[in-house]
Design a protein around this motif. Sequence first.
Motif, PDB file in Angstrom:
ATOM      1  N   THR A 243       0.980  -1.025  -0.038  1.00  0.00           N
ATOM      2  CA  THR A 243      -0.203  -0.229  -0.084  1.00  0.00           C
ATOM      3  C   THR A 243       0.876   1.121   0.142  1.00  0.00           C
ATOM      4  OG1 THR A 243      -1.301  -1.034   1.377  1.00  0.00           O
ATOM      5  CG2 THR A 243      -1.797   1.234   1.368  1.00  0.00           C
ATOM      6  N   ARG A 244       0.761   2.202  -1.063  1.00  0.00           N
ATOM      7  CA  ARG A 244       1.544   3.896  -1.297  1.00  0.00           C
ATOM      8  C   ARG A 244       0.244   4.787  -0.785  1.00  0.00           C
ATOM      9  NH1 ARG A 244       4.451   7.160  -0.109  1.00  0.00           N
ATOM     10  NH2 ARG A 244       5.537   8.231  -2.374  1.00  0.00           N
ATOM     11  N   GLY A 245       0.745   5.665   0.285  1.00  0.00           N
ATOM     12  CA  GLY A 245      -0.556   6.681   0.508  1.00  0.00           C
ATOM     13  C   GLY A 245       1.446   7.629   0.425  1.00  0.00           C
ATOM     14  N   LYS A 246      -0.255   8.769   0.244  1.00  0.00           N
ATOM     15  CA  LYS A 246       1.175   9.882  -0.352  1.00  0.00           C
ATOM     16  C   LYS A 246       0.041  10.975  -0.131  1.00  0.00           C
ATOM     17  CE  LYS A 246       4.887  12.685  -1.305  1.00  0.00           C
ATOM     18  NZ  LYS A 246       5.820  12.480  -2.512  1.00  0.00           N
ATOM     19  N   GLY A 247      -0.138  11.929   0.761  1.00  0.00           N
ATOM     20  CA  GLY A 247      -0.919  13.529   0.747  1.00  0.00           C
ATOM     21  C   GLY A 247      -0.914  13.970   2.275  1.00  0.00           C
ATOM     22  N   PHE A 248      -1.554  15.391   2.055  1.00  0.00           N
ATOM     23  CA  PHE A 248      -0.887  16.182   3.371  1.00  0.00           C
ATOM     24  C   PHE A 248      -2.806  16.697   3.408  1.00  0.00           C
ATOM     25  CE2 PHE A 248      -1.120  18.340  -1.320  1.00  0.00           C
ATOM     26  CZ  PHE A 248      -2.085  19.334  -1.130  1.00  0.00           C
ATOM     27  N   PHE A 249      -2.420  17.883   4.407  1.00  0.00           N
ATOM     28  CA  PHE A 249      -3.896  18.602   4.694  1.00  0.00           C
ATOM     29  C   PHE A 249      -3.100  19.556   4.664  1.00  0.00           C
ATOM     30  CE2 PHE A 249      -3.014  16.839   9.138  1.00  0.00           C
ATOM     31  CZ  PHE A 249      -2.748  18.893   9.906  1.00  0.00           C
ATOM     32  N   GLU A 250      -3.817  21.021   4.258  1.00  0.00           N
ATOM     33  CA  GLU A 250      -3.507  22.627   4.599  1.00  0.00           C
ATOM     34  C   GLU A 250      -3.909  23.673   5.018  1.00  0.00           C
ATOM     35  OE1 GLU A 250      -2.265  23.876   0.195  1.00  0.00           O
ATOM     36  OE2 GLU A 250      -4.062  25.538   0.978  1.00  0.00           O
ATOM     37  N   GLN A 251      -3.138  23.926   5.625  1.00  0.00           N
ATOM     38  CA  GLN A 251      -4.167  24.892   6.735  1.00  0.00           C
ATOM     39  C   GLN A 251      -3.009  27.086   6.689  1.00  0.00           C
ATOM     40  OE1 GLN A 251      -2.904  23.087  10.062  1.00  0.00           O
ATOM     41  NE2 GLN A 251      -4.797  22.911  11.177  1.00  0.00           N
ATOM     42  N   TYR A 252      -4.232  27.963   6.790  1.00  0.00           N
ATOM     43  CA  TYR A 252      -3.826  28.794   6.521  1.00  0.00           C
ATOM     44  C   TYR A 252      -3.651  29.386   8.145  1.00  0.00           C
ATOM     45  CZ  TYR A 252      -4.269  34.278   5.745  1.00  0.00           C
ATOM     46  OH  TYR A 252      -3.978  35.341   5.381  1.00  0.00           O
ATOM     47  N   LYS A 253      -2.613  29.754   8.697  1.00  0.00           N
ATOM     48  CA  LYS A 253      -2.615  29.799  10.669  1.00  0.00           C
ATOM     49  C   LYS A 253      -2.229  31.186  10.284  1.00  0.00           C
ATOM     50  CE  LYS A 253      -2.104  27.164  13.105  1.00  0.00           C
ATOM     51  NZ  LYS A 253      -3.830  26.643  14.259  1.00  0.00           N
ATOM     52  N   ALA A 254      -3.008  32.166  11.662  1.00  0.00           N
ATOM     53  CA  ALA A 254      -2.644  33.514  11.405  1.00  0.00           C
ATOM     54  C   ALA A 254      -1.760  34.134  12.565  1.00  0.00           C
ATOM     55  CB  ALA A 254      -4.475  34.373  12.420  1.00  0.00           C
ATOM     56  N   ASP A 255      -1.167  34.823  12.628  1.00  0.00           N
ATOM     57  CA  ASP A 255      -0.416  35.627  13.705  1.00  0.00           C
ATOM     58  C   ASP A 255       0.697  34.280  13.967  1.00  0.00           C
ATOM     59  OD1 ASP A 255      -1.162  37.866  13.558  1.00  0.00           O
ATOM     60  OD2 ASP A 255      -3.078  37.493  15.047  1.00  0.00           O
ATOM     61  N   GLN A 256       1.618  33.675  12.995  1.00  0.00           N
ATOM     62  CA  GLN A 256       2.387  33.390  13.451  1.00  0.00           C
ATOM     63  C   GLN A 256       3.582  33.504  13.681  1.00  0.00           C
ATOM     64  OE1 GLN A 256       1.511  29.195  13.989  1.00  0.00           O
ATOM     65  NE2 GLN A 256      -0.409  30.882  14.366  1.00  0.00           N
ATOM     66  N   VAL A 257       4.651  32.949  14.474  1.00  0.00           N
ATOM     67  CA  VAL A 257       6.192  33.462  14.528  1.00  0.00           C
ATOM     68  C   VAL A 257       7.067  32.582  13.678  1.00  0.00           C
ATOM     69  CG1 VAL A 257       8.820  33.817  16.039  1.00  0.00           C
ATOM     70  CG2 VAL A 257       5.908  33.925  16.894  1.00  0.00           C
ATOM     71  N   LEU A 258       7.648  33.162  12.835  1.00  0.00           N
ATOM     72  CA  LEU A 258       8.376  31.937  11.237  1.00  0.00           C
ATOM     73  C   LEU A 258       9.043  31.763  12.486  1.00  0.00           C
ATOM     74  CD1 LEU A 258       8.516  35.269   8.610  1.00  0.00           C
ATOM     75  CD2 LEU A 258       6.795  33.525   8.922  1.00  0.00           C
ATOM     76  N   GLY A 259      10.303  31.744  13.436  1.00  0.00           N
ATOM     77  CA  GLY A 259      11.113  31.399  13.885  1.00  0.00           C
ATOM     78  C   GLY A 259      10.899  29.643  14.055  1.00  0.00           C
ATOM     79  N   GLU A 260       9.932  29.922  14.157  1.00  0.00           N
ATOM     80  CA  GLU A 260       9.330  27.996  14.636  1.00  0.00           C
ATOM     81  C   GLU A 260       9.636  27.478  13.530  1.00  0.00           C
ATOM     82  OE1 GLU A 260       5.235  29.266  17.136  1.00  0.00           O
ATOM     83  OE2 GLU A 260       6.798  29.507  18.565  1.00  0.00           O
ATOM     84  N   TYR A 261       9.205  27.990  12.235  1.00  0.00           N
ATOM     85  CA  TYR A 261       8.911  26.896  11.414  1.00  0.00           C
ATOM     86  C   TYR A 261       9.736  27.020  10.587  1.00  0.00           C
ATOM     87  CZ  TYR A 261       4.021  27.463  12.319  1.00  0.00           C
ATOM     88  OH  TYR A 261       2.370  27.572  12.539  1.00  0.00           O
ATOM     89  N   ASN A 262      11.257  26.866  10.911  1.00  0.00           N
ATOM     90  CA  ASN A 262      13.012  27.132  10.435  1.00  0.00           C
ATOM     91  C   ASN A 262      12.754  28.285   9.228  1.00  0.00           C
ATOM     92  OD1 ASN A 262      14.990  25.559  10.625  1.00  0.00           O
ATOM     93  ND2 ASN A 262      14.487  24.501   8.954  1.00  0.00           N
ATOM     94  N   ILE A 263      12.647  29.460   9.915  1.00  0.00           N
ATOM     95  CA  ILE A 263      12.324  30.300   9.113  1.00  0.00           C
ATOM     96  C   ILE A 263      13.038  31.721   9.802  1.00  0.00           C
ATOM     97  CG2 ILE A 263      11.524  32.541   7.275  1.00  0.00           C
ATOM     98  CD1 ILE A 263       9.035  30.294   6.865  1.00  0.00           C
ATOM     99  N   ASN A 264      14.618  32.213   9.532  1.00  0.00           N
ATOM    100  CA  ASN A 264      15.068  32.666  10.217  1.00  0.00           C
ATOM    101  C   ASN A 264      15.137  34.118  10.956  1.00  0.00           C
ATOM    102  OD1 ASN A 264      17.462  33.206  11.815  1.00  0.00           O
ATOM    103  ND2 ASN A 264      18.594  33.540  10.340  1.00  0.00           N
ATOM    104  N   ARG A 265      13.394  34.198  11.163  1.00  0.00           N
ATOM    105  CA  ARG A 265      13.133  35.765  10.903  1.00  0.00           C
ATOM    106  C   ARG A 265      12.496  35.578  12.597  1.00  0.00           C
ATOM    107  NH1 ARG A 265      13.055  39.004   7.329  1.00  0.00           N
ATOM    108  NH2 ARG A 265      11.373  39.685   7.741  1.00  0.00           N
ATOM    109  N   ILE A 266      12.062  37.198  13.560  1.00  0.00           N
ATOM    110  CA  ILE A 266      11.475  36.997  14.089  1.00  0.00           C
ATOM    111  C   ILE A 266       9.972  37.345  14.096  1.00  0.00           C
ATOM    112  CG2 ILE A 266      13.407  36.765  15.966  1.00  0.00           C
ATOM    113  CD1 ILE A 266      12.877  40.052  16.635  1.00  0.00           C
TER     114      ILE A 266
ATOM    115  N   SER B 219       4.244  37.979   4.633  1.00  0.00           N
ATOM    116  CA  SER B 219       5.579  38.656   4.669  1.00  0.00           C
ATOM    117  C   SER B 219       6.033  38.472   4.024  1.00  0.00           C
ATOM    118  CB  SER B 219       6.245  39.124   5.458  1.00  0.00           C
ATOM    119  OG  SER B 219       7.033  37.113   5.670  1.00  0.00           O
ATOM    120  N   GLN B 220       6.321  37.402   3.395  1.00  0.00           N
ATOM    121  CA  GLN B 220       7.538  37.077   1.995  1.00  0.00           C
ATOM    122  C   GLN B 220       6.757  36.520   0.836  1.00  0.00           C
ATOM    123  OE1 GLN B 220      10.169  34.326   3.998  1.00  0.00           O
ATOM    124  NE2 GLN B 220      11.031  35.463   5.300  1.00  0.00           N
ATOM    125  N   GLY B 221       5.430  36.244   0.945  1.00  0.00           N
ATOM    126  CA  GLY B 221       4.717  35.576  -0.546  1.00  0.00           C
ATOM    127  C   GLY B 221       4.608  34.253   0.030  1.00  0.00           C
TER     128      GLY B 221
END
Length: 812
Positions: A377-400, A454-456
Amino acid sequence: MRFLLLSCCCLLLPILLNAQSSLNGTITDQDGEPLPGAFILLDDIQRSTTSDEDGFFRFAKLEKGTYTLVISYLGYESQTQKVSLTENRQYVDFSLTATSYRMKEVEILSTWAEEKTPVTYTNLDKETLEKNNLGQDVPFLLKWTPSAVVTSDAGTGIGYTGIRIRGSDPTRINVTINGIPLNDAESQGTFWVDLPDFISSTEGVQIQRGVGTSTNGAGAFGATINLSTGKVHAKPYLKLVNGIGSFNTLRHNIQAGSGLIKNKFTLDGRLSRITSDGYIDRASARLHSFFFSGAMIEEKQSLRLNVFSGHEITYQAWNGVPYQLVDSLPTFNTAGTERAGEPHDNEVDNYTQTHYQLLFNRELSNELHLNLAAHYTRGKGFFEQYKADQVLGEYNINRIDTTDLIRRRWLDNHFYGLTYSLNYNPNERFRAVLGGALSNYNGRHFGEVIWTASQGEQNTPPIYYDNDAEKLDFNIFGKIHYQLTAKTNAYVDLQYRMVNYSFLGLDSIGLAADQDIRLHFFNPKIGLFHQIDANRNVYASFGVGHREPNRNDFTESTPLSRPKAERLFNTEIGYREQWEKINFGVNLYHMFYKDQLVPTGQLNDVGAATRVNVDNSFRAGVEFDARVILAKGLEFGTSATLSQNKIKSFTEFIDVWDTGQQTQIEHEDSDLAFSPNVIWSGMLSYNFLEGRLENHDFIVSLMSKYIGKQFIDNSSNENTQLDAYSFSDLRLQYNFRSGILKELSVRFLIRNLFDARYSANAWTYRYISAGYDARPDDPSARLEDASTSTYNLTGLYPQAGRNYLLGVTIGF
């Protein structure tokens, strides 16, 4: 001369015609039923034909004389017979005897209960399944079975759906397809949305309630659902299915098969498309699936390849409807609303799952038969979410910076293995099965950010978490059926199961570290079946089942706080009567749990509110079902469950928002969550054309179900319960069969006929807050007790009111 030659030919013509004879006949089984597609060979002259739907065959233009006929049909003993053709038109009939081992159904059935297996089960055949099959997910086609309660996130039965049996949730229900495990190896749940329209390719379903028989995959901890797809279609066929319904529901389905090719090969296929906007706002479903099966079938062996796949895109409705809005805005959906203005238009779950099954059956001798199945069995997929007011540093993006973003959380997995069984049946008194499975699961879990305000768009989306998991699952079981006396059969079923789970978790001080868990389980089952007389029987059984914690239980704990595996001790006692016009059954069950995992709100040593083991809990009840033919064409069926479902004692932990601490409440004899004490269903059906118009049916069926009140958590708190509810469906069905048109079926289903308003599922979170009342800010908040400043956040899952589905099936 020309005149003389012509005259001679005319005189000789009757003689020449008289020399040409025909051989006709019919092929039937021992009950006189015709066998279509039987292979008939005139061995002397190597001419062959096949029988038609009435079992009739004909050889024309034969010279008189003696011929050797060889007749063969899959699953029956071949016959060879000498026939002396002396008449111009001669008839000969053959009755074939079924072989002791029918290879007609090419599948592994070692996990199924048989007629004299002393467990509680319900079988549903193809005809029964198709009556309600208008594109809804599998749980909604099983909702009329005893002790079953179903729910739908979208409120329609299309998209994300679930089923509970005797109160056991989907992670405790073992599911197999042709004996191959379907449950997700880590979460242990079954996601039916990944197999849309699968019942169209299903020939039969068996639901076992309780521990049941030994099976493959995650342990059955309340019930088992086995699905079978293997069937040999002797004749070519083509079926077109189209449907339309409320909420812009559309269904298109085409099925085709080659029939038996050279009495040896078959090809079958299905393509399906189902779309629906859902009852809940934006809870749309776009579902595509296919099923392909090819088989080579011989008298003593068979090989079948199944390939089936489903692709689903569903707009999320997982959050439910906030408690404060369920009456005024029952379709409100919070998913996607973190985006300012219009909700995010792609807050979806997008997943594809493809299954490959290779099934092999071999008759090694008259007493010994081998079944093997390889699967992937091969499975692959995702779920997408819009999240407001997130700290980019918590998403491995080097910004505060704090900004809005869109994230995708991926699951990329592989599941493969082998199932096997060796069946030994030397005589009518003794039969044994040695079977089991070996499987391996590899799953990658990772998340990425595809856009930030902020970055598109992110050309190279940063991955903010990434971890792998591997799970090896091995089991071996032995089953013995032994006839103690002329009327009494004994059953013994012993299973050993080993689970090895490797994952990225937490070490003893809460730091990320690779972890490895190995668990060993022994699951014995014994029982007796007694045939009182031709119409009555009684059975009793006792079984033990084990179930390991799921992924979250492992990854959100350390070795110091990790929960133990659950154990279930299950006793079943049943009685059945079967007569020409009435079937009746009643069974008593007791399911005692040791270390059952339940949420209590308690935080572990790393601050996660995972489930904990409770020492003693149980489910006990009585199930009743009956079917009565009241008059010609008039039938009544009913089932009922009366039960108690209790936790002896446990401690509930409630967050105190003002202090950041927790307070404790002791509970005694509280009800298990989502376990109604009363479940009832009934069906009244009348065929207006039975016995009046040949090849025509017009059936009207009224079906009703009642679900008693149930609690959302384990506290038996009246403030967090689902009220009792009932609903009724009305089904109108017209069937016509004639000539080339093998099937014309029109089905019209009015769901929730009386427009009942109810919720079939919910979630809740209890807390104490003396300094802040969240109700004005959060529509899911409600006050429980003003004297203690106790509140809860609750989401409900309303089901659709009166709605309609229409389906038309044309078969050739």
